[in-house]
Design a protein around this motif. Structure first.
Motif, PDB file in Angstrom:
ATOM      1  N   GLY A 108       0.820  -1.212   0.000  1.00  0.00           N
ATOM      2  CA  GLY A 108       0.000   0.000   0.000  1.00  0.00           C
ATOM      3  C   GLY A 108       0.848   1.254   0.000  1.00  0.00           C
ATOM      4  O   GLY A 108       0.564   2.214  -0.729  1.00  0.00           O
ATOM      5  N   ARG A 109       1.923   1.248   0.795  1.00  0.00           N
ATOM      6  CA  ARG A 109       2.826   2.410   0.829  1.00  0.00           C
ATOM      7  C   ARG A 109       3.523   2.623  -0.505  1.00  0.00           C
ATOM      8  O   ARG A 109       3.826   3.749  -0.879  1.00  0.00           O
ATOM      9  N   SER A 110       3.742   1.540  -1.246  1.00  0.00           N
ATOM     10  CA  SER A 110       4.399   1.679  -2.549  1.00  0.00           C
ATOM     11  C   SER A 110       3.536   2.440  -3.553  1.00  0.00           C
ATOM     12  O   SER A 110       4.033   2.947  -4.550  1.00  0.00           O
ATOM     13  N   LEU A 111       2.246   2.541  -3.283  1.00  0.00           N
ATOM     14  CA  LEU A 111       1.341   3.302  -4.151  1.00  0.00           C
ATOM     15  C   LEU A 111       1.387   4.803  -3.895  1.00  0.00           C
ATOM     16  O   LEU A 111       1.023   5.596  -4.767  1.00  0.00           O
ATOM     17  N   LEU A 112       1.809   5.205  -2.715  1.00  0.00           N
ATOM     18  CA  LEU A 112       1.738   6.622  -2.339  1.00  0.00           C
ATOM     19  C   LEU A 112       2.423   7.565  -3.321  1.00  0.00           C
ATOM     20  O   LEU A 112       1.828   8.582  -3.687  1.00  0.00           O
ATOM     21  N   PRO A 113       3.637   7.291  -3.772  1.00  0.00           N
ATOM     22  CA  PRO A 113       4.253   8.235  -4.722  1.00  0.00           C
ATOM     23  C   PRO A 113       3.435   8.386  -6.007  1.00  0.00           C
ATOM     24  O   PRO A 113       3.356   9.473  -6.577  1.00  0.00           O
ATOM     25  N   HIS A 114       2.789   7.314  -6.445  1.00  0.00           N
ATOM     26  CA  HIS A 114       1.991   7.372  -7.666  1.00  0.00           C
ATOM     27  C   HIS A 114       0.706   8.166  -7.444  1.00  0.00           C
ATOM     28  O   HIS A 114       0.287   8.947  -8.308  1.00  0.00           O
ATOM     29  N   ILE A 115       0.110   7.973  -6.284  1.00  0.00           N
ATOM     30  CA  ILE A 115      -1.090   8.741  -5.945  1.00  0.00           C
ATOM     31  C   ILE A 115      -0.736  10.222  -5.817  1.00  0.00           C
ATOM     32  O   ILE A 115      -1.467  11.093  -6.287  1.00  0.00           O
ATOM     33  N   GLU A 116       0.398  10.509  -5.197  1.00  0.00           N
ATOM     34  CA  GLU A 116       0.832  11.902  -5.052  1.00  0.00           C
ATOM     35  C   GLU A 116       1.115  12.535  -6.408  1.00  0.00           C
ATOM     36  O   GLU A 116       0.793  13.700  -6.631  1.00  0.00           O
ATOM     37  N   GLN A 117       1.690  11.776  -7.341  1.00  0.00           N
ATOM     38  CA  GLN A 117       1.921  12.294  -8.689  1.00  0.00           C
ATOM     39  C   GLN A 117       0.602  12.577  -9.398  1.00  0.00           C
ATOM     40  O   GLN A 117       0.468  13.595 -10.082  1.00  0.00           O
ATOM     41  N   LEU A 118      -0.362  11.692  -9.232  1.00  0.00           N
ATOM     42  CA  LEU A 118      -1.681  11.909  -9.832  1.00  0.00           C
ATOM     43  C   LEU A 118      -2.338  13.148  -9.229  1.00  0.00           C
ATOM     44  O   LEU A 118      -2.912  13.970  -9.951  1.00  0.00           O
ATOM     45  N   ALA A 119      -2.236  13.306  -7.919  1.00  0.00           N
ATOM     46  CA  ALA A 119      -2.808  14.483  -7.250  1.00  0.00           C
ATOM     47  C   ALA A 119      -2.121  15.761  -7.728  1.00  0.00           C
ATOM     48  O   ALA A 119      -2.792  16.773  -7.973  1.00  0.00           O
ATOM     49  N   LEU A 120      -0.809  15.719  -7.888  1.00  0.00           N
ATOM     50  CA  LEU A 120      -0.068  16.875  -8.386  1.00  0.00           C
ATOM     51  C   LEU A 120      -0.493  17.215  -9.808  1.00  0.00           C
ATOM     52  O   LEU A 120      -0.737  18.374 -10.138  1.00  0.00           O
ATOM     53  N   TRP A 121      -0.617  16.192 -10.649  1.00  0.00           N
ATOM     54  CA  TRP A 121      -1.064  16.409 -12.023  1.00  0.00           C
ATOM     55  C   TRP A 121      -2.454  17.050 -12.029  1.00  0.00           C
ATOM     56  O   TRP A 121      -2.706  17.999 -12.765  1.00  0.00           O
TER      57      TRP A 121
END
Length: 142
Positions: A108-121
Motif C-alpha cells: 500500500g505504501r508503494s502506491l503513495l508516490p503514484h497517488i501523489e503524482q496523480l494528485a499533483l497532475w
C-alpha cells in the motif's frame, strides 16, 4: 535492455488501449490494468490509501472522520477490498469495547508516490480541465 511502462503482453496492450472492451473475453479477466483500475476507479480507495499514508494508523471512526462524506457501509466495503488486495492491514485488539486499527502495508505504501503524482497532475491541470468542460458544455448548448 531498457524497460518502459508500456511494455507488456499483447493482452495487456489490448486492455490498455481498450480494444474490444465491450466484449467479455476470458483474457480480460487476467488483464492487470483492468484489475487495478477496477480497484482504484472507485470513489474511495485512493482517498483511504492517501489518508492512511499521510495520517498513519487509524481506527475506523477516525478514518471515517478524516474522509468525511463516506458512509459507514461504503467505508467497510472499501476497507475489506483493500485488505483483500493486501494494501492495508486490519488489526483487531481483544479489548472491551473491541478496537480495530487499519494501516498501510508495504504494498500500500508503494502506491503513495503514484497517488501523489496523480494528485499533483490534477492540481496543475484542474483549471484547464474546468475551462475545457465549460467550453464543451457551451458548445453543446449552442
Amino acid at each position: 535492455m531498457k524497460v518502459t511502462y508500456m511494455e507488456g503482453s499483447d493482452t495487456d496492450y489490448q486492455c490498455l488501449h481498450m480494444k474490444n472492451c465491450s466484449e467479455k473475453k476470458p483474457e480480460h479477466l487476467n488483464c492487470s490494468i483492468r484489475q487495478v483500475l477496477d480497484r482504484f476507479g472507485d470513489k474511495w480507495s485512493i482517498l483511504i490509501i492517501s489518508t492512511l499514508g499521510h495520517v498513519g494508523k487509524q481506527r475506523f471512526n477516525e478514518l471515517n472522520q478524516q474522509i468525511g462524506d463516506i458512509s459507514q457501509k461504503m467505508l467497510t466495503v472499501t476497507l475489506r477490498s483493500l485488505e483483500a488486495d493486501g494494501l492495508i492491514t486490519r488489526t483487531l485488539y481483544p479489548e472491551i469495547p473491541p478496537r480495530v486499527e487499519y494501516e498501510l502495508t508495504d504494498l500500500g505504501r508503494s502506491l503513495l508516490p503514484h497517488i501523489e503524482q496523480l494528485a499533483l497532475w490534477a492540481e496543475q491541470h484542474m483549471e484547464t480541465i474546468l475551462k475545457n468542460r465549460e467550453k464543451y458544455a457551451s458548445q453543446k448548448v449552442g
